[in-house]
Design a protein around this motif. Structure first.
Motif, PDB file in Angstrom:
ATOM      1  N   UNK A 172       5.351   5.514  -0.441  1.00  0.00           N
ATOM      2  CA  UNK A 172       4.684   4.328  -1.031  1.00  0.00           C
ATOM      3  C   UNK A 172       6.032   3.578  -1.565  1.00  0.00           C
ATOM      4  N   UNK A 173       6.881   4.256  -2.399  1.00  0.00           N
ATOM      5  CA  UNK A 173       8.069   3.550  -2.975  1.00  0.00           C
ATOM      6  C   UNK A 173       9.163   3.223  -2.121  1.00  0.00           C
ATOM      7  N   UNK A 174       9.396   4.031  -1.055  1.00  0.00           N
ATOM      8  CA  UNK A 174      10.697   3.736  -0.131  1.00  0.00           C
ATOM      9  C   UNK A 174      10.150   2.913   0.958  1.00  0.00           C
ATOM     10  N   UNK A 175       8.861   3.058   1.316  1.00  0.00           N
ATOM     11  CA  UNK A 175       8.331   2.357   2.413  1.00  0.00           C
ATOM     12  C   UNK A 175       7.331   1.363   2.259  1.00  0.00           C
ATOM     13  N   UNK A 176       6.092   1.522   1.846  1.00  0.00           N
ATOM     14  CA  UNK A 176       5.114   0.533   1.936  1.00  0.00           C
ATOM     15  C   UNK A 176       5.406  -0.618   0.817  1.00  0.00           C
ATOM     16  N   UNK A 177       5.615  -0.139  -0.393  1.00  0.00           N
ATOM     17  CA  UNK A 177       5.798  -1.081  -1.440  1.00  0.00           C
ATOM     18  C   UNK A 177       6.915  -2.118  -1.202  1.00  0.00           C
ATOM     19  N   UNK A 178       8.347  -1.689  -0.995  1.00  0.00           N
ATOM     20  CA  UNK A 178       9.105  -2.545  -0.487  1.00  0.00           C
ATOM     21  C   UNK A 178       8.804  -3.721   0.574  1.00  0.00           C
ATOM     22  N   UNK A 179       8.264  -3.067   1.558  1.00  0.00           N
ATOM     23  CA  UNK A 179       7.938  -3.939   2.668  1.00  0.00           C
ATOM     24  C   UNK A 179       6.719  -4.606   2.389  1.00  0.00           C
ATOM     25  N   UNK A 180       6.072  -4.547   1.417  1.00  0.00           N
ATOM     26  CA  UNK A 180       4.682  -5.245   0.814  1.00  0.00           C
ATOM     27  C   UNK A 180       5.470  -6.230  -0.026  1.00  0.00           C
ATOM     28  N   UNK A 181       6.280  -6.042  -0.639  1.00  0.00           N
ATOM     29  CA  UNK A 181       6.978  -7.008  -1.491  1.00  0.00           C
ATOM     30  C   UNK A 181       7.645  -8.140  -0.652  1.00  0.00           C
ATOM     31  N   UNK A 182       8.295  -7.648   0.489  1.00  0.00           N
ATOM     32  CA  UNK A 182       8.982  -8.406   1.527  1.00  0.00           C
ATOM     33  C   UNK A 182       7.883  -9.530   2.335  1.00  0.00           C
TER      34      UNK A 182
END
Length: 468
Positions: free
Chosen positions: A225-235
């Protein structure tokens, strides 16, 4: 909101113990003038204990914070003593004890807390906005040294509940040797997801090289979640919690899941099997260190504690780390499409310290909290170690020997975002991890998202999930 019944039942017979402990917490009542004739005892607790969990922090509290704070108070004519109540338990056990103490009206005057718990504790009424407990905290000069984005680690609903005690950020790491071999620039800074994918496609031409590692699936847990999904979601311009609703089947989440499909299914730029292995994250660390992975998204922890070449520090040390490992900001899907209209994004976690609204001496408790977050305190804490503090002035002085940590402090922290500190978040995170696992395993994105939305309805109620 915290389920008080659940907290009590999972604590077993801890309630009676916690209540009795609370009776001696909160410090001695005193005139807030701190008259030298009236001894005042403040209490502080953290999940740290000498010789055990977070031993270095416990030693710093006992050997530096307490004697120096008591001396500073004495110099001001105030007779103040600090009682440190160390803990060294599982984080969930520590959380339960805090909840029980606060629920019963007791607890330490100042206590350490994980930022992810702040919203949950605030909604339960266990903690209150910092300025409500200690109004003079608003004029603290330390706020000028803590970036607004970093302050969010201990904030909820736009209000500060405490002071963050550390900071981190997620970046893109890449292997400069592999980039050079693939004909890519070694001073790489992608400005879009397409540029990341183009670099991965070039790396795919190298024998024995996995182009990119973007954490996916449930085996890696919160790291997915923290290294993959959420940064990409923010992007993509999205957030897991926004405007009072949890993330549903939105265009932004669909963009993220399509990115996973491109990497792991359609173009095979990553290793889908690795995402399903219990030790997959550690394996990816070693593969990067061995020159087998070209691009990897991780936090500054990877630089400090994984590939660190210092003897006895790195778990996958790289002797040539400083020469071979490059790092870059995580770009938005396209320039300007990130959260808050950003070109680049990141995610951060963090812990901090909070004032107990039950404290009988809130003003003096705030003085202790402010002292623990002073520049001198962070410099003393950093002796023998190197990590990012929340204070810009301290980072400027202490991190100048490490360009990567300076990069995170100067470039990443001002643009970072945080997870919502709400009780439902861990289950929501797991649902997101499962969605990524489904996609990586070959499930169509639309089906994976349909399952995710159904799961979210069971977790938080369909009315609390956003839609397209």
């Amino acid at each position: 909101m915290l389920n008080k019944t659940r907290v009590i039942s999972t604590a077993g017979g801890a309630l009676l113990l916690a209540t009795s402990l609370a009776a001696c917490g909160g410090g001695q009542p005193a005139d807030q003038s701190g008259d030298a004739t009236d001894a005042v005892t403040l209490s502080f607790t953290a999940n740290a204990i000498v010789g055990g969990k977070n031993s270095a922090e416990a030693e710093w509290i006992q050997d530096w914070v307490i004697p120096n704070f008591e001396k500073e108070m004495a110099d001001q004519g105030k007779n103040v003593k600090v009682n440190f109540e160390p803990q060294g338990v599982d984080d969930e056990d520590y959380k339960t004890k805090l909840a029980l103490d606060l629920q019963s009206g007791g607890g330490a005057d100042v206590f350490a807390i994980d930022g992810i718990w702040v919203g949950e504790f605030a909604e339960a009424g266990y903690i209150k906005p910092l300025e409500e407990v200690a109004p003079n905290s608003a004029s603290w000069d330390g706020w000028e040294q803590i970036d607004d984005s970093v302050q969010q680690a201990l904030a909820f609903d736009g209000q500060r509940y405490g002071v963050p005690q550390g900071a981190d950020g997620r970046v893109i790491y890449y292997n400069k040797d592999l980039f050079k071999e693939a004909g890519l620039p070694t001073d790489w800074q992608p400005t879009s997801w397409d540029e990341i994918l183009d670099a991965a496609r070039a790396l795919k031409k190298l024998d024995g090289v996995i182009p990119i590692q973007l954490n996916a699936g449930t085996a890696m847990g919160e790291a997915t979640t923290m290294q993959g999904i959420l940064p990409m979601l923010a992007g993509a311009g999205g957030s897991v919690w926004q405007d009072g609703k949890w993330l549903g089947d939105t265009p932004q989440l669909e963009d993220v899941m399509n990115l996973y499909r491109t990497i792991y299914v359609d173009e095979q730029l990553g290793d889908p099997i690795l995402q399903q292995e219990a030790s997959g994250r550690d394996t990816s660390f070693q593969q990067f260190a061995d020159g087998q992975i070209g691009i990897l998204l991780e936090g500054d922890y990877f630089w400090r504690s994984v590939v660190n070449p210092a003897e006895g520090v790195g778990t996958a040390p790289m002797e040539n780390r400083d020469e071979v490992v490059g790092y870059a900001l995580i770009p938005a899907m396209n320039p300007g499409t990130g959260i808050n209209g950003q070109d680049f994004v990141s995610m951060s976690g963090g812990t901090g310290r909070v004032l107990n609204p039950n404290s009988k001496n809130p003003d003096l408790a705030w003085e202790l909290l402010a002292f623990m977050n002073s520049a001198d305190a962070y410099k003393a804490k950093a002796a023998g170690t190197l990590s990012i503090s929340p204070r810009a002035d301290v980072n400027e002085e202490l991190l100048k020997a490490d360009p990567m940590l300076t990069f995170v402090s100067n470039e990443v922290l001002p643009i970072t975002a945080y997870r919502p500190g709400l009780a439902a978040y861990p289950e929501v995170s797991l649902a997101l991890q499962q969605a990524s696992l489904d996609v990586v395993s070959g499930t169509p994105v639309s089906d994976a998202l349909a399952t995710y939305v159904s799961t979210m309805g069971n977790i938080v109620g369909a009315e609390n999930v956003s839609s397209k």
